[in-house]
Design a protein around this motif. Structure first.
Motif, PDB file in Angstrom:
ATOM      1  N   PRO B  78       0.844  -1.204   0.000  1.00 13.23           N
ATOM      2  CA  PRO B  78       0.000   0.000   0.000  1.00 13.23           C
ATOM      3  C   PRO B  78       0.877   1.251   0.000  1.00 13.23           C
ATOM      4  N   GLN B  85      -3.479   3.616  -6.453  1.00 15.04           N
ATOM      5  CA  GLN B  85      -4.459   3.086  -5.505  1.00 15.04           C
ATOM      6  C   GLN B  85      -5.063   1.753  -5.941  1.00 15.04           C
ATOM      7  N   LEU B  88      -5.156  -0.819  -3.268  1.00 11.47           N
ATOM      8  CA  LEU B  88      -6.077  -0.541  -2.155  1.00 11.47           C
ATOM      9  C   LEU B  88      -7.502  -0.921  -2.523  1.00 11.47           C
ATOM     10  N   ARG B  91      -7.631  -4.682  -2.369  1.00 17.65           N
ATOM     11  CA  ARG B  91      -7.746  -5.199  -1.001  1.00 17.65           C
ATOM     12  C   ARG B  91      -9.217  -5.276  -0.571  1.00 17.65           C
TER      13      ARG B  91
END
Ligand code: SF4
Ligand code: SF4
Ligand code: SF4
Lengths: 353, 154
Positions: B78, B85, B88, B91
């Motif tokens: 991250p 991004q 992220l 995730r």
């Protein structure tokens, strides 16, 4: 119990007669007892066909974008949009349907200013399968809905059933029965607290992986892959659904259990963070598959992991199109040195550029 | 996906793990492990993707359907994503997918996510060992694997 059907008709007549809206989207009686169908009234006279009862199980938000397009003045694909505001459409909306409309606003499917939302605090819709089970599958010719009971009649059949017992599972555990957006509210707001909304999900979570797999296989075994559950859902508007992709063909056309399982997992997953548990998919399923258990599980996890619920705030980003640098890292197989990583930007919901 | 799944010696079962590695960090990390002559199990079938955010639920389930015993998705740490991004967003998506798969009875440990940077050759080799051993302990994946033959396009 307020006469909601009468109120919907009166509001529709008034809005259509005043030219405030081009259509009112609601329900008309269906061909059989315990059925209704979506219906758009376009004249004050047609407004008299609108009805309201516990069998309005389809989600009118599903048809909203189509009807909004249909009432626009006709124009060619290259013509500029007409001057001035486009005609409005009124729609009946319970708690969950209003949240689907919010999701449609978030996703740019409809514009709030073109809607007149007739809010209906919901008492819960009825699961006709539960009614049929109650009467042992005997033929039902007439159903009369009272405030708290259903009177069911057929050849040699006269029964009174407590209404709440045959209300759909999603409605029994609903915590947002009152619309979150509306222009007029047609009845008193309803509060529902003290419901364990994830009891069904928790029951499955408590099982072993083997038992969960056995449950899942059993649950989806009767699936015909008719895709009614997809067609009825206001979230499923992809011009080409993944089930129709052929290269790669994510889901085979066979009835191999793996294909059916993939269909169910991916359909539910596509609705993650967007599903409002309206129950339309489950009500539409001809095989009585409890599709909601998967979407409800996702709803629970989205709330647990990201702290959001679908369709409560038109201005909020969709949870799966956003992130927070401090989102839970719960399942990282952090190799040595892996894991949390360097400090990210300050924690705030961001939408990717 | 079948193409990635070939190459197991007959008779004896070895885990086959599809690893989606991002081009900018994890693939380079795997490369470094190779260049550094670090030993790690040959169970990984590597698919290079532009970003861990590119890996969709469809791709992961397709790998399981084609008979993969495990799926590993790996991207930059991250804060280090080449596209800022992507990891992220990945995730969030993969946490949900993993929980959903476990909900229907897919064994925990079949689908995993990890962050590996381009300089982490040793970490990559360790991760490959760890994931392989985890999947070996679970045994062959049968639950979402397709048994009927796929209709092939010409
Ligand atoms: S509506 Fe029911 S039978 Fe049809 S595809 Fe959906 S789950 Fe399967
Ligand atoms: S199931 Fe997925 S791909 Fe298909 S219409 Fe729904 S959201 Fe789109
Ligand atoms: S997935 Fe089912 S419950 Fe969720 S919004 Fe769609 S039709 Fe409603």
């Amino acid at each position: 119990m307020p006469d909601l059907a009468g109120q919907i008709r009166a509001a529709a007549r008034e809005l259509l007669a005043a030219g405030e809206v081009a259509a009112v989207l609601g329900f008309a009686p269906g061909p059989l007892p315990m059925t209704t169908r979506p219906f758009a009234a376009r004249t004050p006279a047609e407004a008299d066909r609108l009805t309201w009862n516990g069998f309005c199980v389809m989600n009118p938000a599903n048809l909203l974008p189509e009807i909004l397009a249909a009432v626009e003045p006709p124009r060619g694909p290259k013509d500029p949009p007409p001057e001035g505001p486009l005609p409005k459409v009124a729609v009946v909306a319970t708690g969950c349907w209003s949240r689907n409309i919010v999701v449609q606003i978030q996703e740019g499917r409809v514009r709030r200013e073109r809607l007149v939302i007739l809010g209906i605090p919901s008492r819960g819709m009825i699961d006709r399968r539960k009614v049929l089970r109650r009467v042992g599958g005997r033929e039902i010719r007439r159903v009369e809905e009272g405030a708290h009971e259903l009177r069911v009649e057929g050849p040699g059949l006269h029964e009174t059933i407590p209404r709440w017992e045959v209300v759909r599972d999603n409605c029994r555990t609903c915590v947002h029965p009152t619309p979150v957006v509306y222009d007029r509210l047609l009845a008193e707001p309803v509060e529902r607290t003290g419901v364990d909304r994830y009891a069904q999900v928790a029951e499955i979570e408590a099982m072993t992986p083997e038992d969960r797999w056995a449950w899942f296989r059993r649950e989806i075994a009767p699936c015909l892959r008719c895709y009614a559950c997809r067609n009825v859902c206001p979230l499923c508007y992809c011009p080409t659904c993944f089930v129709d992709d052929s290269r790669p063909q994510w889901v085979g056309k066979s009835l191999d259990p793996a294909d059916t399982a993939l269909f169910h997992l991916l359909r539910a997953y596509h609705c993650a963070g967007r599903c409002t548990d309206c129950g339309a998919c489950e009500s539409a399923c001809p095989m009585g598959i409890r599709l909601r258990l998967l979407t409800k599980k996702l709803e629970k996890d989205v709330l647990e992991l990201f702290g959001t619920e679908a369709g409560l705030d038109p201005g909020a980003p969709l949870p799966l199109a956003a992130f927070r640098p401090d989102d839970p890292d719960e399942f990282l197989t952090a190799g040595p040195g892996g894991g949390a990583g360097p400090e990210g930007p300050p924690p705030r919901e961001e939408e990717p550029a | 996906m079948e193409a990635v799944m070939t190459g197991t010696a007959p008779g004896q079962w070895e885990p086959r793990i599809v690893a989606f590695l991002c081009n900018w960090c994890s693939y380079a990390g795997a490369d470094l492990a190779g260049v550094s002559r670090l030993a790690y199990p040959p169970s990984l079938r590597i698919v290079r993707v532009p970003c861990s955010g590119r890996v969709s639920a469809e791709m992961i389930l397709d790998a399981l359907k084609a008979g993969a015993d495990g799926v590993l998705v790996s991207g930059c740490h991250p804060g280090d994503c080449h596209y800022l991004q992507g990891n992220l967003v990945a995730r969030r998506r993969l946490s949900l997918l993993k929980r959903l798969l476990e909900f229907v009875g897919v064994e925990p440990g079949r689908v995993r996510l990890a962050w590996i940077s381009a300089s982490e050759g040793e970490q990559f080799a360790a991760l490959a060992r760890e994931v392989t051993e985890g999947v070996r302990a679970l045994g062959p994946a049968r639950r979402l694997a397709k048994t009927l033959p796929e209709v092939r396009h010409a």
